[in-house]
Design a protein around this motif. Structure first.
Motif, PDB file in Angstrom:
ATOM      1  N   ASN A 190       0.815  -1.203   0.000  1.00 38.24           N
ATOM      2  CA  ASN A 190       0.000   0.000   0.000  1.00 38.24           C
ATOM      3  C   ASN A 190       0.860   1.269   0.000  1.00 38.24           C
ATOM      4  O   ASN A 190       1.121   1.834  -1.055  1.00 38.24           O
ATOM      5  N   ILE A 191       1.304   1.723   1.164  1.00 40.97           N
ATOM      6  CA  ILE A 191       1.970   3.021   1.243  1.00 40.97           C
ATOM      7  C   ILE A 191       3.025   3.029   2.340  1.00 40.97           C
ATOM      8  O   ILE A 191       2.876   2.351   3.362  1.00 40.97           O
ATOM      9  N   HIS A 192       4.101   3.796   2.098  1.00 39.63           N
ATOM     10  CA  HIS A 192       5.141   4.034   3.102  1.00 39.63           C
ATOM     11  C   HIS A 192       5.173   5.536   3.371  1.00 39.63           C
ATOM     12  O   HIS A 192       5.450   6.326   2.463  1.00 39.63           O
ATOM     13  N   ALA A 221       5.363  -1.356  -1.530  1.00 42.85           N
ATOM     14  CA  ALA A 221       4.586  -0.124  -1.324  1.00 42.85           C
ATOM     15  C   ALA A 221       4.311   0.538  -2.670  1.00 42.85           C
ATOM     16  O   ALA A 221       5.208   0.662  -3.503  1.00 42.85           O
ATOM     17  N   LYS A 222       3.081   0.945  -2.873  1.00 43.37           N
ATOM     18  CA  LYS A 222       2.693   1.591  -4.131  1.00 43.37           C
ATOM     19  C   LYS A 222       2.894   3.106  -4.078  1.00 43.37           C
ATOM     20  O   LYS A 222       3.039   3.754  -5.114  1.00 43.37           O
ATOM     21  N   PHE A 223       2.865   3.661  -2.872  1.00 40.34           N
ATOM     22  CA  PHE A 223       3.027   5.101  -2.696  1.00 40.34           C
ATOM     23  C   PHE A 223       4.074   5.369  -1.609  1.00 40.34           C
ATOM     24  O   PHE A 223       4.250   4.576  -0.683  1.00 40.34           O
ATOM     25  N   ILE A 224       4.744   6.506  -1.732  1.00 38.98           N
ATOM     26  CA  ILE A 224       5.564   7.040  -0.644  1.00 38.98           C
ATOM     27  C   ILE A 224       5.101   8.464  -0.377  1.00 38.98           C
ATOM     28  O   ILE A 224       4.668   9.166  -1.304  1.00 38.98           O
ATOM     29  N   LEU A 225       5.177   8.894   0.886  1.00 41.88           N
ATOM     30  CA  LEU A 225       4.635  10.202   1.268  1.00 41.88           C
ATOM     31  C   LEU A 225       5.450  10.747   2.430  1.00 41.88           C
ATOM     32  O   LEU A 225       5.712  10.032   3.401  1.00 41.88           O
TER      33      LEU A 225
END
Length: 916
Positions: free
Chosen positions: A59-61, A88-92
């Motif tokens: 999902n996301i990191h 992870a599909k997104f980083i933020l």
């Protein structure tokens, strides 16, 4: 959660005080992630971050950081081994002042002030399980505006319950349309002072909102008073600042629902949005859900797929106009002629919804006109294209309101783009009072009155634009020498799901023409009305339709009636997904079909190739199955037209469940091994064959009846069958009560080998499932059967050629293939087979069965899952296809289009020969 709810939650998060420790969890919560997921992340059970942030697998990191370190933190997240390992599909990264993120799959990046990150919420929709589409990501404003308007709408209905009743629904919808106009007008300089509308309300309203309705009512009243009448209108000075708008938008009642303090705050928030960003292509289809309680669960997920709409409009008339523009070059005379032609083109959508087709058609025509003006050195010339050339019918009140408003906004935006803000403003107000959108039932209205034939006028001029009579709008309008194009996306609704009123609609249109009208999809009514319209004036009509009207038994019901009016199919696009919802890539399979009473000699047939790209084929004719072939209609036949073996239904129990057995029930019969071998047989229907389910039946020959009746447990079941049949209201069933030991309909002895063909099969399968049963297996009426047939028949059923034929001529049940022996098998054209051909096909059938056997106990459902199909089974099918196709044309067919063209050509020749 739907996109509107997500956008609101994200906006609330951005406005709240920044909490570095809490932000990652609040961000996930805003996208609807489950509380149990977030709880596990908080505890660290599922948090895989190696940087002290939050990493949810697949999902996301995310990580928060000290001020000024956002870019470095994002780079660290990207380089993190955990990001890669846990997919992870997104980083933020964010510090509460700056926000940066990246979609590692799609490549989108976000870099903005923290407070502005909600504007990019569409990038992160996959976090909510929504398959993001380009239109959703690019329409952040429209989703935000829709959400704010929805909250206001719901709040106002809470405080004004009477406004939610049917008798006041029009008033409420009309009020919302007025608000939208005011929001747009104050941000685009139509109102001379910025924030004139919301600013006036904020200044003149009480803090608790108790007089807000009175303030808005005075503003609306002012916009309905012409300049010359202002002195005697007794308008308050603050209301006199508003311009005269009229056009019906502010005429009639100025009553406004009462506002609570919360509703007034919502109104202020909506006014604070930047309404210059409104996109009428998108906004209309989203906002129409606000007034429909049943659609609010998917609020913001409706969008206009402009590329899909252009699949209709381009071949309908835009391609021709663009070709004419190209041919004209810089020739002033040719450009003038083309401009004059465009000014007389009328686009009529008799199921216009919120006006998407009309808005896009208008904007496309304005773009061509602007290019003509540029080439002629008249770039600032006023448009010759009137909005009254864009006619529509819409049954829903609010959608009709929004369609008119969307066109008005589109006109203003085009004027700003092509002529400049000053010229656009100078000519925008007051609005024209002519009405070109009708609210009513398109299948009961007279289309000739709403969009009169070329060179004729109608009697009544509508009094105003936004107060449409429920029957129809009529405009005194001459259009000598003009062109009329009908288009749209009417409601589909198969016969099973039609209401009583909708059935009556179809009966009015088809009742006197065909007895089969009850089987037609609802969209068939639009095609027939368009064909009837074309009897009075040359026109081309193109609708998005379920492909079912070009399949199965709907073809012989509908299309002969359309052909009888002199219409033929002028262009078509075969099946593709029409995406109207972003959730999980949902979409309905549709076709685009155009009919014309003056078709060109060459027709355009658009198909999708294996890569999903649109391919154009020029055809001499397009038949009702959307194949380049003659206009033939496939009718049921009792016997095969080819050398195929006879196929029938299997045997039908008609037993009240007494002759059918599970393994446990067999044990309860307490039979000897000899009795079980004699009276119990395995039985297969479609579900049992495909899913590998074990079922059995009592199967007793007439000669063994006395022996069977000596067994008490069997005798009890036979007597139960007799009682059930005697109690039946059907005389045919009662007649079989004398032989209760038999199935109600017996089509096999029980000792034959059987080729079994399920009656329904999933459309996702690349091949029709077909099986071979050794002697002793009973096949039910829920499948088709070929008894004691040579095995090469199985090769035919399993082929890509036969799948194409069945998918085209048999129709579907929901989205699944619906097999028919009389329509799919008996009509299937097969060349004369040599003994060598049969031997080759038999070997192919054996290879398919052996490949399946190698994967025992995998079921047909397992083996034919396109994602899991074993390589050896797929290879066996490909060899089968190659062997069969070489018998047809000496090589593999290039594609399904070529397959169908060959089959229809053979069918025509074979049936002509049989008839002769």
């Amino acid at each position: 959660m739907n996109p509107v709810e997500i956008e609101q939650a994200i906006s609330d998060l951005a406005e709240a005080p920044f909490d570095a420790a809490e932000f990652p969890y609040a961000f996930l919560e805003a996208f609807g992630r489950k509380a149990t997921e977030i709880k596990k992340l908080r505890k660290g059970d599922t948090n895989k971050s190696d940087l002290g942030g939050v990493l949810q697998r697949n999902n996301i990191h995310m990580a928060t950081c000290a001020p000024g370190e956002v870019s470095q933190t994002l780079a660290a997240l990207k380089d993190s081994p955990a990001t890669t390992k846990h997919k992870a599909k997104f980083i933020l990264a964010t510090d509460g002042q700056t926000f940066e993120a990246e979609d590692l799959i799609g490549g989108d990046t976000v870099a903005c002030a923290y407070k502005d990150f909600p504007d990019s919420f569409g990038v992160f929709l996959p976090l909510a399980g929504i398959s993001t589409v380009k239109q959703i990501k690019e329409s952040a404003f429209d989703i935000k505006a829709t959400g704010r308007l929805n909250r206001l709408y719901v709040e106002l209905l809470k405080d004004n319950p009477d406004w939610g009743k049917a008798e006041r629904r029009h008033d409420m919808n009309h009020f919302m349309a007025r608000l939208i106009f005011c929001f747009f007008a104050e941000d685009t300089d139509i109102f001379t002072t910025a924030d004139l509308f919301t600013g006036t309300i904020d200044r003149m309203s009480n803090r608790d909102g108790t007089n807000t309705h009175e303030v808005i009512a005075e503003i609306f009243r002012a916009m309905n008073v012409a300049t010359k009448d202002r002195a005697s209108a007794n308008l308050p000075r603050w209301a006199d600042a508003f311009p005269y708008v009229n056009g019906g938008l502010f005429s009639g009642s100025t009553e406004v629902p009462r506002f609570s303090k919360i509703a007034q705050r919502y109104l202020s928030h909506i006014g604070g949005l930047d309404w210059t960003k409104i996109n009428p292509d998108i906004f209309g289809s989203m906002i129409q859900a606000v007034a429909d309680e049943g659609e609010r669960s998917v609020l913001g997920m409706h969008y206009t797929s402009v590329p899909n709409i252009l699949k209709v409009l381009n071949p309908l008339f835009l391609d021709d106009l663009n070709a004419a523009l190209e041919e004209a070059g810089d020739n002033a005379r040719k450009l003038l002629n083309l401009r004059n032609r465009i000014a007389k083109i009328r686009v009529f959508d008799p199921a216009c919804g919120s006006g998407n087709f009309l808005v896009i058609a208008y904007k496309q025509l304005r773009a061509i006109e602007a290019e003509i003006n540029r080439r002629r050195g008249e770039a600032d010339r006023k448009t010759d294209i009137p909005l009254t050339n864009f006619r529509g019918i819409e049954i829903r009140d609010f959608s009709a309101e929004i369609a008119r408003l969307a066109l008005i906004i589109a006109e203003y935006q085009c004027d700003v783009t092509y002529r400049g803000q000053k010229e656009a403003l100078a000519e925008f107000l007051p609005l024209d009072s002519q009405n070109w959108i009708t609210c009513g039932n398109a299948l009961r209205l007279d289309w000739l009155a709403i969009c009169p034939p070329t060179g004729t006028g109608v009697k009544v001029k509508a009094d105003d634009l936004f107060q449409t009579p429920l029957d129809q709008a009529q405009i005194d309008f001459e259009n000598e020498g003009g062109e009329t194009y009908i288009c749209g996306n009417p409601p589909y609704l198969g016969s099973t799901w039609q209401s009583k009123e909708q059935k009556e609609d179809l009966q009015r249109i088809f009742g006197g023409r065909t007895k089969g009208w009850k089987s037609l999809d609802y969209v068939g009514g639009w095609f027939m009305k368009a064909a009837d319209y074309g009897l009075h004036t040359p026109t081309v009509s193109a609708f998005v339709s379920t492909n079912s009207i070009c399949q199965g038994q709907q073809v012989p019901i509908l299309w002969p009636l359309i052909f009888a009016t002199g219409h033929e199919i002028s262009f078509a696009h075969t099946s593709f997904k029409w995406m109207n919802l972003a959730s999980h890539n949902a979409g309905v399979t549709v076709a685009i079909i155009a009919i014309s009473n003056e078709p060109k000699s060459s027709r355009q047939l658009y198909t999708l190739n294996d890569a999903g790209e649109t391919v154009l084929k020029e055809a001499g004719n397009i038949n009702p199955y959307l194949v380049s072939s003659e206009n033939i209609v496939i009718q049921k036949r009792s016997k095969p037209i080819s050398s195929l073996s006879e196929m029938t239904f299997g045997s039908k129990p008609v037993d009240g469940g007494n002759l059918l057995l599970s393994s446990e029930e067999i044990r309860d019969l307490k039979l000897t091994d000899q009795q079980q071998d004699k009276f119990i047989k395995p039985i297969l229907g479609s579900a049992e064959f495909i899913r590998g389910q074990q079922r059995y039946c009592i199967w007793i020959s007439d000669s063994d009846r006395k022996d069977a009746m000596l067994i008490p447990t069997i005798s009890d079941r036979i007597h139960a069958v007799k009682a059930m049949r005697l109690a039946s209201p059907k005389s045919a069933t009662v007649e079989t009560a004398d032989v209760p030991h038999r199935f109600g309909e017996v089509r096999q002895v029980g000792n034959e080998t059987v080729i079994i063909v399920p009656s329904v099969s999933s459309e996702v399968r690349e091949f029709l499932p077909v099986g071979f049963c050794e002697a002793g297996t009973i096949v039910t009426n829920l499948s088709f059967a070929v008894f004691n047939a040579e095995l090469w028949n199985l090769s035919i059923v399993a082929s890509r050629l036969h799948l194409n034929w069945v998918a085209t001529v048999c129709g579907k049940m929901k989205t699944d293939y619906r097999y028919s022996n009389t329509l799919g098998w008996n009509t299937f054209p097969v060349p004369k087979l040599t003994e060598k051909n049969r031997e080759d096909l038999t070997r192919c059938a054996e290879d398919i069965l052996l490949a399946r056997e190698a994967h025992f106990p995998a079921t047909i459902a397992d083996l034919y899952d396109p994602e899991k199909m074993p390589a050896n089974l797929r290879a066996a099918h490909h060899r089968n296809d190659e062997t069969l196709e070489r018998i047809y044309i000496g090589r593999r067919f290039k594609n399904d289009t070529e397959r169908l063209e060959k089959l229809f050509d053979m069918y025509t020749k074979m049936t002509t020969k049989v008839s002769a």
